[in-house]
Design an enzyme around this catalytic site. Structure first.
Site, PDB file in Angstrom:
ATOM      1  N   GLN A  58     -12.799   6.080 -15.276  1.00  0.00           N
ATOM      2  CA  GLN A  58     -12.068   5.840 -14.318  1.00  0.00           C
ATOM      3  C   GLN A  58     -10.579   6.621 -14.318  1.00  0.00           C
ATOM      4  O   GLN A  58      -9.827   6.504 -15.632  1.00  0.00           O
ATOM      5  CB  GLN A  58     -11.735   4.559 -14.085  1.00  0.00           C
ATOM      6  CG  GLN A  58     -11.306   4.028 -12.965  1.00  0.00           C
ATOM      7  CD  GLN A  58     -10.752   2.630 -12.565  1.00  0.00           C
ATOM      8  OE1 GLN A  58     -10.057   1.971 -13.361  1.00  0.00           O
ATOM      9  NE2 GLN A  58     -11.339   2.070 -11.444  1.00  0.00           N
ATOM     10  N   ARG A  96     -12.993   4.352  -5.659  1.00  0.00           N
ATOM     11  CA  ARG A  96     -12.507   2.821  -5.765  1.00  0.00           C
ATOM     12  C   ARG A  96     -11.478   2.610  -4.712  1.00  0.00           C
ATOM     13  O   ARG A  96     -10.419   3.244  -4.957  1.00  0.00           O
ATOM     14  CB  ARG A  96     -12.657   2.081  -7.239  1.00  0.00           C
ATOM     15  CG  ARG A  96     -12.533   0.653  -7.145  1.00  0.00           C
ATOM     16  CD  ARG A  96     -12.526   0.178  -8.380  1.00  0.00           C
ATOM     17  NE  ARG A  96     -13.219  -1.199  -8.343  1.00  0.00           N
ATOM     18  CZ  ARG A  96     -13.101  -2.185  -9.035  1.00  0.00           C
ATOM     19  NH1 ARG A  96     -12.185  -2.335 -10.025  1.00  0.00           N
ATOM     20  NH2 ARG A  96     -13.930  -3.496  -8.947  1.00  0.00           N
ATOM     21  N   TYR A 112      -2.142   1.194  -7.099  1.00  0.00           N
ATOM     22  CA  TYR A 112      -1.757   2.433  -7.738  1.00  0.00           C
ATOM     23  C   TYR A 112      -1.609   3.590  -6.933  1.00  0.00           C
ATOM     24  O   TYR A 112      -1.694   3.469  -5.622  1.00  0.00           O
ATOM     25  CB  TYR A 112      -2.729   2.657  -8.919  1.00  0.00           C
ATOM     26  CG  TYR A 112      -2.551   1.251  -9.871  1.00  0.00           C
ATOM     27  CD1 TYR A 112      -1.536   0.879 -10.421  1.00  0.00           C
ATOM     28  CD2 TYR A 112      -3.747   0.663  -9.863  1.00  0.00           C
ATOM     29  CE1 TYR A 112      -1.444  -0.370 -11.301  1.00  0.00           C
ATOM     30  CE2 TYR A 112      -3.781  -0.711 -10.679  1.00  0.00           C
ATOM     31  CZ  TYR A 112      -2.581  -1.012 -11.298  1.00  0.00           C
ATOM     32  OH  TYR A 112      -2.692  -2.130 -12.325  1.00  0.00           O
ATOM     33  N   ARG A 160     -15.284  -9.666 -15.649  1.00  0.00           N
ATOM     34  CA  ARG A 160     -15.169 -10.794 -16.623  1.00  0.00           C
ATOM     35  C   ARG A 160     -16.305 -11.392 -17.038  1.00  0.00           C
ATOM     36  O   ARG A 160     -16.465 -11.631 -18.344  1.00  0.00           O
ATOM     37  CB  ARG A 160     -14.324 -12.010 -15.849  1.00  0.00           C
ATOM     38  CG  ARG A 160     -12.789 -11.380 -15.597  1.00  0.00           C
ATOM     39  CD  ARG A 160     -12.122 -12.523 -14.506  1.00  0.00           C
ATOM     40  NE  ARG A 160     -12.874 -12.428 -13.229  1.00  0.00           N
ATOM     41  CZ  ARG A 160     -12.385 -13.113 -12.111  1.00  0.00           C
ATOM     42  NH1 ARG A 160     -11.610 -13.809 -12.248  1.00  0.00           N
ATOM     43  NH2 ARG A 160     -13.052 -12.773 -10.901  1.00  0.00           N
TER      44      ARG A 160
HETATM   45  C1  LIG Z   1      -9.194  -7.608 -18.003  1.00  0.00           C
HETATM   46  C2  LIG Z   1      -9.100  -6.856 -16.491  1.00  0.00           C
HETATM   47  C3  LIG Z   1      -8.830  -5.541 -16.512  1.00  0.00           C
HETATM   48  C4  LIG Z   1      -9.113  -4.922 -15.432  1.00  0.00           C
HETATM   49  N1  LIG Z   1      -8.611  -3.528 -15.165  1.00  0.00           N
HETATM   50  C5  LIG Z   1      -9.126  -2.655 -14.059  1.00  0.00           C
HETATM   51  C6  LIG Z   1      -8.913  -1.274 -14.146  1.00  0.00           C
HETATM   52  O1  LIG Z   1      -8.567  -0.611 -15.159  1.00  0.00           O
HETATM   53  N2  LIG Z   1      -9.642  -0.515 -12.856  1.00  0.00           N
HETATM   54  C7  LIG Z   1      -9.909  -1.276 -12.160  1.00  0.00           C
HETATM   55  O2  LIG Z   1     -10.277  -0.756 -11.046  1.00  0.00           O
HETATM   56  N3  LIG Z   1     -10.050  -2.614 -11.884  1.00  0.00           N
HETATM   57  C8  LIG Z   1      -9.577  -3.290 -12.943  1.00  0.00           C
HETATM   58  N4  LIG Z   1     -10.080  -4.795 -13.081  1.00  0.00           N
HETATM   59  C9  LIG Z   1     -10.630  -5.265 -11.830  1.00  0.00           C
HETATM   60  C10 LIG Z   1     -12.040  -5.453 -12.161  1.00  0.00           C
HETATM   61  O3  LIG Z   1     -12.523  -4.095 -12.060  1.00  0.00           O
HETATM   62  C11 LIG Z   1     -12.901  -6.337 -10.935  1.00  0.00           C
HETATM   63  O4  LIG Z   1     -12.546  -5.704  -9.926  1.00  0.00           O
HETATM   64  C12 LIG Z   1     -12.237  -7.707 -11.027  1.00  0.00           C
HETATM   65  O5  LIG Z   1     -12.155  -8.297 -12.260  1.00  0.00           O
HETATM   66  C13 LIG Z   1     -13.442  -8.545 -10.178  1.00  0.00           C
HETATM   67  O6  LIG Z   1     -14.567  -8.524 -10.938  1.00  0.00           O
HETATM   68  P1  LIG Z   1     -15.072  -9.937 -11.682  1.00  0.00           P
HETATM   69  O7  LIG Z   1     -15.080 -11.092 -11.031  1.00  0.00           O
HETATM   70  O8  LIG Z   1     -16.521  -9.443 -12.194  1.00  0.00           O
HETATM   71  O9  LIG Z   1     -14.457  -9.992 -12.924  1.00  0.00           O
HETATM   72  C14 LIG Z   1      -9.557  -5.511 -14.289  1.00  0.00           C
HETATM   73  C15 LIG Z   1      -9.999  -6.730 -14.389  1.00  0.00           C
HETATM   74  C16 LIG Z   1     -10.017  -7.557 -15.395  1.00  0.00           C
HETATM   75  C17 LIG Z   1     -10.344  -8.810 -15.827  1.00  0.00           C
END
Ligand SMILES: Cc1cc2nc3c(=O)[nH]c(=O)nc-3n(C[C@H](O)[C@H](O)[C@H](O)COP(=O)(O)O)c2cc1C
Length: 366
Positions: A104, A221, A173, A314
């Site tokens: 990414q 994205r 961002y 998560r």
């Molecule tokens: C610890 C953590 C770090 C994340 N870092 C990014 C990231 O670097 N880039 C991004 O597009 N989304 C990031 N996200 C968002 C996740 O990609 C995802 O969209 C969000 O957690 C919802 O999905 P989930 O419910 O399965 O966790 C992050 C989420 C978490 C929990």
């Protein structure tokens, strides 16, 4: 495996030819655990390897394309050729376990902590993020250079053995800052809100056509809505999708915390954001859905909406054997709350672990 879960295990082939052996993707997640020099740490490699033997594709944490795009302490770098050995180790750790590896690529813009960039926080315009200083407006020449930098990081991804890149146009961002009427108040050509996102896509695609010898995927994205007025609405997002459809991308990835969330404004439609987006993307570009998918039935229900790929974030930190348990008929043993006594077995680096256990309400179980 129970027959009803077979749809999760169907192959999927992107336009570029990159092939996934199932429909589950690890969502990109920043872990703040790189070495001080910007290289990927051994703890990160172990964390990724632990989660790459079940899913079809792993999207890495974001990596900065220029030094002033660094958004997090402990973010690994993709901004110079010296980082290629580090990026190669990451690609190998993921691919060695069977998943496709997608890097990414990102610039944090006004969201970057001032301490990480010697105070020189930049953006499309001088609109600050909450709690951050007023950013400096990028000159047109600097914008051109950042577009090129997205291409250069893509070349490094190709040379490092990744199977693709995901352009991070979401979560507030820099790319989103150019697309949003809240943060882009420019009057030059970059004031046309689609100009920067599309220039980045064009540059990345150009670099791929020049450098990639094997199949190489390019995804994009985006966050479908912003809460502020002015801010991105679903109507804006549908326009973005129409423009991205012309770019021969491998996929669009919607950034959402909740798969079933509905629009705030901008469309007269009571369906979920993902249903509306998938319909607009038509069959010309596949959409990855995401958001609070924890169980096998959650994923099955999400796939039944017609979204072909499901990302889990998560849920895969909490349960690295998520897919294997379904494959072995043990879907009822999938862990859905973080076990606070299990950091070592879950192979989670210390900085990420500390963020998780110190942020109540973010992860189930905390
Ligand atoms: C610890 C953590 C770090 C994340 N870092 C990014 C990231 O670097 N880039 C991004 O597009 N989304 C990031 N996200 C968002 C996740 O990609 C995802 O969209 C969000 O957690 C919802 O999905 P989930 O419910 O399965 O966790 C992050 C989420 C978490 C929990």
């Amino acid at each position: 495996m129970k027959e009803k879960y077979a749809p999760l295990f169907k192959n999927f082939t992107f336009k570029s030819g990159v092939e996934l052996h199932n429909r589950i993707v690890m969502a990109p997640m920043t872990n703040c655990s790189a070495n001080g020099d910007g290289t990927v740490s051994d703890a990160e490699l172990a964390y990724y390897a632990r989660r790459s033997s079940g899913v079809g594709m792993v999207i890495t944490a974001c990596t900065y394309v220029t030094p002033n795009g660094k958004g997090f302490p402990g973010e690994f770098g993709g901004d110079r050729d010296e980082m290629i050995p580090s990026l190669s180790r990451l690609a190998k750790a993921i691919k060695g376990e069977g998943a496709k590896a997608i890097l990414q690529i990102f610039h944090g813009g006004r969201m970057v902590p001032a301490s990480l960039v010697d105070g020189d926080v930049v953006s499309a315009s001088t609109v600050p993020a909450a709690g951050n200083p007023i950013p400096r407006e990028l000159s047109a020449a600097e914008v051109d250079a950042i577009v090129k930098a997205f291409g250069e990081t893509t070349r490094r991804a190709v040379e490092s053995g990744f199977d693709g890149v995901e352009i991070h146009g979401a979560n507030g961002y820099l790319i989103q800052q150019f697309f949003s009427p809240q943060t882009n108040r420019r009057t030059d050509k970059w004031g046309e809100r689609l100009a920067f996102p599309l220039a980045v896509v064009d540059e990345v695609k150009k670099v791929v056509s020049e450098h990639a010898k094997a199949s190489f995927a390019v995804g994009y994205r985006f966050s479908p809505e912003e809460p502020e007025t002015p801010g991105i609405t679903m109507a804006d997002t549908l326009e973005l999708i129409d423009a991205l459809k012309e770019k021969n991308l491998d996929y669009l990835h919607v950034s959402l915390g909740e798969f079933w969330s509905v629009p705030r404004r901008g469309v007269d439609d009571s369906r979920t954001r993902l249903e509306i987006i998938r319909e607009r993307a038509d069959d010309s570009v596949p959409v990855i859905g995401v958001g609070s998918i924890y169980t096998a039935d959650d994923a099955l229900q999400a796939l039944s909406t017609g979204v072909p790929l499901i990302a889990i974030g998560r849920g895969l930190i909490i349960e690295p054997d998520w897919l294997q348990k379904i494959e072995n008929g043990q879907e009822d043993q999938i862990v859905t709350k973080i076990d606070k006594n299990n950091q070592d077995q879950l192979v989670i680096p210390n900085p990420l672990w500390n963020m998780i256990v110190n942020t109540p309400g973010w992860f189930p179980g905390v």
